[in-house]
Design an enzyme around this catalytic site. Sequence first.
Site, PDB file in Angstrom:
ATOM      1  N   GLU A  54       1.838  -4.068   8.862  1.00  0.00           N
ATOM      2  CA  GLU A  54       2.017  -3.839   7.444  1.00  0.00           C
ATOM      3  C   GLU A  54       3.494  -3.407   7.014  1.00  0.00           C
ATOM      4  O   GLU A  54       4.235  -2.618   7.875  1.00  0.00           O
ATOM      5  CB  GLU A  54       1.325  -2.736   6.656  1.00  0.00           C
ATOM      6  CG  GLU A  54       1.465  -2.352   5.246  1.00  0.00           C
ATOM      7  CD  GLU A  54       0.295  -1.445   4.748  1.00  0.00           C
ATOM      8  OE1 GLU A  54      -0.264  -0.864   5.267  1.00  0.00           O
ATOM      9  OE2 GLU A  54       0.498  -1.617   3.308  1.00  0.00           O
ATOM     10  N   CYS A 248      -2.448  -1.470   2.287  1.00  0.00           N
ATOM     11  CA  CYS A 248      -2.508  -1.226   1.118  1.00  0.00           C
ATOM     12  C   CYS A 248      -1.652  -2.163   0.271  1.00  0.00           C
ATOM     13  O   CYS A 248      -1.668  -2.510  -1.018  1.00  0.00           O
ATOM     14  CB  CYS A 248      -2.118   0.156   0.639  1.00  0.00           C
ATOM     15  SG  CYS A 248      -3.371   1.300   0.769  1.00  0.00           S
ATOM     16  N   ASN A 379      -8.827  -4.964   0.902  1.00  0.00           N
ATOM     17  CA  ASN A 379      -8.581  -4.093   1.983  1.00  0.00           C
ATOM     18  C   ASN A 379      -9.279  -2.972   2.007  1.00  0.00           C
ATOM     19  O   ASN A 379     -10.385  -2.939   2.411  1.00  0.00           O
ATOM     20  CB  ASN A 379      -6.957  -3.765   1.954  1.00  0.00           C
ATOM     21  CG  ASN A 379      -6.584  -2.641   3.011  1.00  0.00           C
ATOM     22  OD1 ASN A 379      -7.026  -2.581   4.204  1.00  0.00           O
ATOM     23  ND2 ASN A 379      -5.818  -1.647   2.465  1.00  0.00           N
ATOM     24  N   GLU A 380      -8.861  -1.868   1.243  1.00  0.00           N
ATOM     25  CA  GLU A 380      -9.562  -0.585   1.342  1.00  0.00           C
ATOM     26  C   GLU A 380     -10.231  -0.374  -0.228  1.00  0.00           C
ATOM     27  O   GLU A 380     -10.019   0.446  -1.070  1.00  0.00           O
ATOM     28  CB  GLU A 380      -8.987   0.536   1.523  1.00  0.00           C
ATOM     29  CG  GLU A 380      -8.357   0.849   3.030  1.00  0.00           C
ATOM     30  CD  GLU A 380      -7.499   2.129   3.125  1.00  0.00           C
ATOM     31  OE1 GLU A 380      -7.075   2.646   2.302  1.00  0.00           O
ATOM     32  OE2 GLU A 380      -7.590   2.415   4.401  1.00  0.00           O
TER      33      GLU A 380
HETATM   34  O1  AHR Z   1      -1.755   2.298   7.546  1.00  0.00           O
HETATM   35  C1  AHR Z   1      -1.331   2.897   6.239  1.00  0.00           C
HETATM   36  C2  AHR Z   1      -2.270   2.684   5.306  1.00  0.00           C
HETATM   37  O2  AHR Z   1      -3.548   3.246   5.450  1.00  0.00           O
HETATM   38  C3  AHR Z   1      -2.891   1.261   4.912  1.00  0.00           C
HETATM   39  O3  AHR Z   1      -2.030   0.556   4.073  1.00  0.00           O
HETATM   40  C4  AHR Z   1      -4.025   1.499   4.211  1.00  0.00           C
HETATM   41  O4  AHR Z   1      -4.845   0.289   4.284  1.00  0.00           O
HETATM   42  C5  AHR Z   1      -4.443   2.453   4.812  1.00  0.00           C
HETATM   43  O5  AHR Z   1      -4.943   3.571   3.686  1.00  0.00           O
END
Ligand code: AHR
Length: 659
Positions: A54, A248, A379-380
């Site tokens: 990321e 994220c 993602n989340e």
């Molecule tokens: O790894 C950092 C963040 O942690 C990522 O962007 C997210 O998916 C999680 O909350």
Amino acid sequence: MIRIAPTRILLPAALLAVLGVTVLGQPGGPPTLIVQTDKPGADVAKAMYGVFFEDINFAADGGLYPERVKNRSFEFPDPLMAWYKSAGSGGSFAVRTDGAPSARNTRYVRIQADGPAPYGIMNMGFRGMGVLENADYRFSLLARRAPGSKPVALRAELQNTRGQALGSLRLEGFGDTWQRYEGTLKSARTDTRARLALFLESAGALDVDVVSLFPAETFKGRPNGLRSDIAQLLADLQPGFIRFPGGCIVEGRYLDLRYDWKETVADLADRRILINRWNDEFMHRAAPDYFQSFGLGFYEYFQFAEDVGAEPLPILSCGIACQFNSGELAPMEDIGPYIQDALDLIEFANGDVKTTWGARRAALGHPAPFHLKYIGVGNEQWGPQYVERYKAFEQVLLAKHPEVQIVSGAGPFPDGEEFDYLWKELRQLKPALVDEHYYRPPSWFLENASRYDGYPRTGPKVFAGEYAAHAGQQSDGPNRSTWEAALSEAAFITGLERNADIVRLASYAPLLAHLDAWQWAPNLIWFDNLRAYGTPSYYVQQVFSRNKGTHVVPVLARGEPVTGQQGLYASAVVDELAGEVVVKVVNTAGFGRNVRVELGRAATRAGRAIVMASDPAAVNSLAEPRRVAPREEVLPVAGAALTRELPAHSLTVLRVPVR
Ligand code: AHR
């Protein structure tokens, strides 16, 4: 701080029994681990241990993507961010938009020198620019002689922080339409905080844009390639997959700030920048200069995955912005374009060159397909709004691309109401994998080494997509990446491996962090503008990845899996390709102890032991990059059993060739 040195005191089982600790072997003897080599179970997925990439902590721009010039196209909201007047007072510079190079790259800078003294601007890079003595750097820019200007010459000069020249080159012959000019700069000295100055050497005016300084050496020599030292550290993990672009960052604070992969597969000069969501996510680590140039875009991710033999695993927006921020929802009647993005991505990766997106891939330099096998939807995300959107994706993707496995999310937390709700719903659907995330203290990882032992054996498999043991405080930065945290991850991974029939993929997160510009800790790899090192967790990942074998075999103590009894954790695999039994044992106790390992088959020759052991508080650093790292030694074995001393706070891998 008092350091507890790894001790070699061996406690007899009898004493442990008196202390009320379950004894795993015969009273008086060392704990005994029985490896049931003749009972091979599930295969370990070839892709099992991968990496999660990321663009957080300046992982892409300023990190793996080695462009030295920040805001190279003057497209940041503050078009002159990172740019300053360089030297001399005889001139001016200004941002302009008239006659810009393209409709997607709307700003440029006009440098006007009054002469005769040189006048110009300079770029400060990403907390400076890293340059190595005698290494070549490709300088390039788009430029045109400003209307009515005399012919001018441009000097590009690398400087140290005191403004002393480290190397320079001269370009001239600029025409009155936009063209690309380039040359090679060499630095006379190594410097982590150099800067790049552009001077006009005589009176005149020059329009400049897309100013770039790029190392000539990139990973595998790819044009617009990756920083070779960081990429090599990643390659050394032998990752089974590369998940990208997050995290994220996929979701965006609002939907129009989500990661749009199509924006990243254009010509470099036309890739529109986007504010990085970590720019202002954490006010205690604000980074107002953090934007995504997308120089490292989807094409480059696919190429990198191919270069290191990893499966590409892209995650796409499912039409929900980050639920920790706005949670903005694309209405269901407008979800079509999001699903189309997924279909187009599959075409971009795998489609024939005659298709629209296959042709784009070919135009970027890769006519052959990338063989995409996985795609992530969201993602989340959590709640019914996710399930509803996920279903819409699944319906179309399964119908059109049954060959591509769908990865769904399971929310940001490893348990709780939302997590249970999502699993209940997803079990009625058909994701191939459900992505679980856990950022928890080391104690959680130890307690959860048996997490998957009781998971249902049917339905979707598990992708342990983001995890890291969080020891210490956020403000500790790199000092959070301790051996204590890494060892608890190792204990936990024995549980992933034991359950390799349902846990098919796993990745630590986040991956990379700039020592001068991070937002989140701990991370797997830390770097500055020139150097990089792996944390203890990095080496744990490497040890498991390189010793994953081909099939799980049970390893038992007193008939039970080894999930923390007496501070021991274990998993075992056979490696059918190497003809070896591979046993991993974690000893979290603060003392060394012997274990007896019964292998079930006689060794054909000596094996190898790979050992990591250290003080729980130990960390790696630029100065001591391998303070906590595996060491390898010969493992003498006679027959079908061995006794081995496990150091205090250690991970030991025993590789034994057997018939
Ligand atoms: O790894 C950092 C963040 O942690 C990522 O962007 C997210 O998916 C999680 O909350």
